[in-house]
Enzyme design. Structure first.
Site, PDB file in Angstrom:
ATOM      1  CB  ILE A  20     -11.454   3.954   6.536  1.00  0.00           C
ATOM      2  CG1 ILE A  20     -11.213   2.948   7.665  1.00  0.00           C
ATOM      3  CG2 ILE A  20     -10.136   4.303   5.855  1.00  0.00           C
ATOM      4  CD1 ILE A  20     -10.828   1.572   7.178  1.00  0.00           C
ATOM      5  CB  THR A  21     -11.955   9.721   5.268  1.00  0.00           C
ATOM      6  OG1 THR A  21     -10.603  10.040   5.623  1.00  0.00           O
ATOM      7  CG2 THR A  21     -12.883  10.009   6.439  1.00  0.00           C
ATOM      8  N   GLY A  22     -11.349   8.354   2.498  1.00  0.00           N
ATOM      9  CA  GLY A  22     -10.424   8.153   1.383  1.00  0.00           C
ATOM     10  C   GLY A  22     -10.187   6.681   1.127  1.00  0.00           C
ATOM     11  CB  ALA A  23     -12.161   3.789   2.036  1.00  0.00           C
ATOM     12  CB  SER A  25      -7.458   4.995  -4.585  1.00  0.00           C
ATOM     13  OG  SER A  25      -6.975   6.214  -4.106  1.00  0.00           O
ATOM     14  N   GLY A  26      -5.430   3.660  -2.888  1.00  0.00           N
ATOM     15  CA  GLY A  26      -4.187   3.841  -2.141  1.00  0.00           C
ATOM     16  C   GLY A  26      -4.211   3.307  -0.718  1.00  0.00           C
ATOM     17  CE1 TYR A 176      -0.272  15.947   0.909  1.00  0.00           C
ATOM     18  CE2 TYR A 176       2.098  15.818   1.178  1.00  0.00           C
ATOM     19  CZ  TYR A 176       0.865  15.219   1.205  1.00  0.00           C
ATOM     20  OH  TYR A 176       0.751  13.881   1.522  1.00  0.00           O
TER      21      TYR A 176
HETATM   22  N1  LIG Z   1       1.311   8.164  -1.137  1.00  0.00           N
HETATM   23  C1  LIG Z   1       2.282   8.582  -0.346  1.00  0.00           C
HETATM   24  O1  LIG Z   1       3.475   8.376  -0.634  1.00  0.00           O
HETATM   25  C2  LIG Z   1       1.971   9.313   0.918  1.00  0.00           C
HETATM   26  C3  LIG Z   1       3.035   9.744   1.726  1.00  0.00           C
HETATM   27  C4  LIG Z   1       2.762  10.429   2.888  1.00  0.00           C
HETATM   28  C5  LIG Z   1       1.443  10.642   3.267  1.00  0.00           C
HETATM   29  N2  LIG Z   1       0.399  10.233   2.491  1.00  0.00           N
HETATM   30  C6  LIG Z   1      -0.973  10.496   2.942  1.00  0.00           C
HETATM   31  O2  LIG Z   1      -1.747   9.328   2.821  1.00  0.00           O
HETATM   32  C7  LIG Z   1      -3.135   9.675   2.724  1.00  0.00           C
HETATM   33  C8  LIG Z   1      -3.793   8.841   1.635  1.00  0.00           C
HETATM   34  O3  LIG Z   1      -3.257   9.214   0.377  1.00  0.00           O
HETATM   35  P1  LIG Z   1      -2.886   8.178  -0.780  1.00  0.00           P
HETATM   36  O4  LIG Z   1      -1.435   8.299  -1.003  1.00  0.00           O
HETATM   37  O5  LIG Z   1      -3.464   6.855  -0.513  1.00  0.00           O
HETATM   38  O6  LIG Z   1      -3.580   8.910  -2.031  1.00  0.00           O
HETATM   39  P2  LIG Z   1      -4.786   8.534  -3.008  1.00  0.00           P
HETATM   40  O7  LIG Z   1      -4.578   7.192  -3.618  1.00  0.00           O
HETATM   41  O8  LIG Z   1      -4.919   9.706  -3.923  1.00  0.00           O
HETATM   42  O9  LIG Z   1      -6.030   8.469  -2.023  1.00  0.00           O
HETATM   43  C9  LIG Z   1      -6.636   9.623  -1.512  1.00  0.00           C
HETATM   44  C10 LIG Z   1      -8.049   9.286  -1.108  1.00  0.00           C
HETATM   45  O10 LIG Z   1      -8.679  10.495  -0.636  1.00  0.00           O
HETATM   46  C11 LIG Z   1      -9.920  10.640  -1.330  1.00  0.00           C
HETATM   47  N3  LIG Z   1     -10.340  12.050  -1.444  1.00  0.00           N
HETATM   48  C12 LIG Z   1      -9.648  13.075  -1.959  1.00  0.00           C
HETATM   49  N4  LIG Z   1     -10.400  14.192  -1.936  1.00  0.00           N
HETATM   50  C13 LIG Z   1     -11.592  13.857  -1.393  1.00  0.00           C
HETATM   51  C14 LIG Z   1     -12.778  14.565  -1.124  1.00  0.00           C
HETATM   52  N5  LIG Z   1     -12.930  15.859  -1.415  1.00  0.00           N
HETATM   53  N6  LIG Z   1     -13.825  13.896  -0.561  1.00  0.00           N
HETATM   54  C15 LIG Z   1     -13.715  12.577  -0.284  1.00  0.00           C
HETATM   55  N7  LIG Z   1     -12.599  11.855  -0.517  1.00  0.00           N
HETATM   56  C16 LIG Z   1     -11.560  12.485  -1.075  1.00  0.00           C
HETATM   57  C17 LIG Z   1      -9.672  10.022  -2.692  1.00  0.00           C
HETATM   58  O11 LIG Z   1     -10.900   9.761  -3.342  1.00  0.00           O
HETATM   59  P3  LIG Z   1     -11.025   9.666  -4.948  1.00  0.00           P
HETATM   60  O12 LIG Z   1     -10.753   8.232  -5.299  1.00  0.00           O
HETATM   61  O13 LIG Z   1     -12.445  10.055  -5.206  1.00  0.00           O
HETATM   62  O14 LIG Z   1     -10.033  10.611  -5.536  1.00  0.00           O
HETATM   63  C18 LIG Z   1      -8.905   8.778  -2.297  1.00  0.00           C
HETATM   64  O15 LIG Z   1      -9.768   7.780  -1.824  1.00  0.00           O
HETATM   65  C19 LIG Z   1      -3.184  11.178   2.481  1.00  0.00           C
HETATM   66  O16 LIG Z   1      -3.580  11.828   3.679  1.00  0.00           O
HETATM   67  C20 LIG Z   1      -1.737  11.528   2.149  1.00  0.00           C
HETATM   68  O17 LIG Z   1      -1.414  12.848   2.536  1.00  0.00           O
HETATM   69  C21 LIG Z   1       0.632   9.566   1.321  1.00  0.00           C
END
Ligand SMILES: NC(=O)c1ccc[n+]([C@@H]2O[C@H](COP(=O)([O-])OP(=O)(O)OC[C@H]3O[C@@H](n4cnc5c(N)ncnc54)[C@H](OP(=O)(O)O)[C@@H]3O)[C@@H](O)[C@H]2O)c1
Length: 296
Positions: A20-23, A25-26, A176
């Site tokens: 899982i990538t981006g693991a 947070s969130g 985006y």
């Molecule tokens: N939140 C919403 O309402 C929403 C709605 C629609 C879609 N999404 C999608 O859901 C997905 C997850 O987002 P989220 O809302 O959970 O946001 P988030 O809390 O900001 O999580 C994003 C994750 O991606 C990681 N990341 C960002 N840049 C990176 C890089 N260069 N290398 C490695 N890891 C990286 C972050 O790591 P760090 O902790 O190091 O920053 C974090 O773990 C995204 O694809 C987003 O487009 C979210």
């Protein structure tokens, strides 16, 4: 000792290996927790050691699952992604589920170490490259699944082949939206190319307004709106439900090439269904990542 969550899910994912990538947070962290609760071996990808280790400890403790691992990778760097794929293949003999989840929203145009616009690099090219590098292992582990996290913002996106990387002018929402539409075009093209291999590819919208770090540092109207709506947003656990469903549910076994919202198939934008655009995006992405265009 089993955690109450683990008991509830009865080890439905025992023996399965999930990356899982981006693991940190969130939605990604909640997805990792959900799959660890089901007994899966979970490999979390993070770019920052401190945040990665904190999330790793939280998930190990919360799930009482010791099979949770951390791999450090900056997904904006293609060299790092290649190193991650090698490290993963050295450590694990199989891959049952790949969840491409990491994403960013940037207020200003920033480029990666590879000189690529950051939103396009992390939100689309990293999904494309990591998946391609792990395809052999996914095929050897079939039935296996690829889950790509997109967004409803795909509806406001268009693929601007004349200015894919916003060199002529940068707008946060445009960059985006384009990247999230690219997630869907990539998923549909991948599913077509993977037909008959036992590897499925699906994508999803986690639901509007999930309370995460996404957009927290963004200025302008976009950032203002995100911050104003934060108290009304849904939890990351709610936002992870469709990712976990696509990664684990027997209901979607063998189903491929779908876009899901709230655990149900939904219709994505008209542009996302244009196969010529999908093929062209695949070719451009292959060129930008040095992957053979006919890797599949
Ligand atoms: N939140 C919403 O309402 C929403 C709605 C629609 C879609 N999404 C999608 O859901 C997905 C997850 O987002 P989220 O809302 O959970 O946001 P988030 O809390 O900001 O999580 C994003 C994750 O991606 C990681 N990341 C960002 N840049 C990176 C890089 N260069 N290398 C490695 N890891 C990286 C972050 O790591 P760090 O902790 O190091 O920053 C974090 O773990 C995204 O694809 C987003 O487009 C979210």
């Amino acid at each position: 000792m089993e955690s109450p969550e683990r008991e509830k899910h009865g080890g439905a994912m025992d023996e399965k290996v999930c990356l899982i990538t981006g693991a940190t947070s969130g939605i990604g962290k909640a997805t990792a927790m959900g799959l660890a609760n089901m007994g899966a071996s979970v490999v979390m990808v993070a770019r920052d050691r401190g945040r990665g280790e904190a999330a790793l400890a939280e998930i190990k403790e919360g799930s009482a699952n010791a099979s949770v691992d951390l791999m450090l990778t900056d997904l904006s760097s293609q060299e790092d992604i290649r190193r991650l794929a090698d490290e993963f293949k050295d450590a694990y003999p199989r891959l049952d589920v790949l969840v491409n989840n990491a994403g960013v929203i940037r207020s200003k145009r920033v480029t990666s170490a590879d000189g690529i616009e950051m939103t396009f690099a992390v939100n689309h090219l990293a999904y494309f490259l990591l998946t391609n590098l792990l395809l052999d292992l996914l095929k050897a582990s079939a039935p296996s699944r690829i889950v790509n996290v997109s967004s409803a913002e795909q509806r406001n996106g268009t693929i601007d082949f004349d200015d894919l990387q916003a060199e002529k002018g940068y707008k946060t929402a445009k960059a985006y939206g384009q990247s999230k539409l690219a997630n869907i075009l990539f998923t549909y093209e991948l599913a077509r190319r993977l037909e008959g291999t036992g590897v499925s590819a699906n994508c999803l919208h986690p639901g509007a307004g999930v309370r995460t770090n996404l957009g927290s540092g963004v200025s302008g109207v976009f950032g203002f709106t995100v911050r104003a709506l934060t108290p009304l947003m849904k939890s990351p656990e709610k936002g992870a439900e469709t990712s976990i469903y696509l990664a684990s549910s027997p209901e979607v076994e063998g189903l491929s090439g779908g876009y899901f919202v709230k655990k149900a198939e939904a219709r994505s934008s008209d542009e996302s269904h244009d196969e010529r655009i999908a093929r062209r995006l695949w070719e451009v992405s292959a060129e930008l990542t040095n992957v053979p265009a006919h890797n599949l």
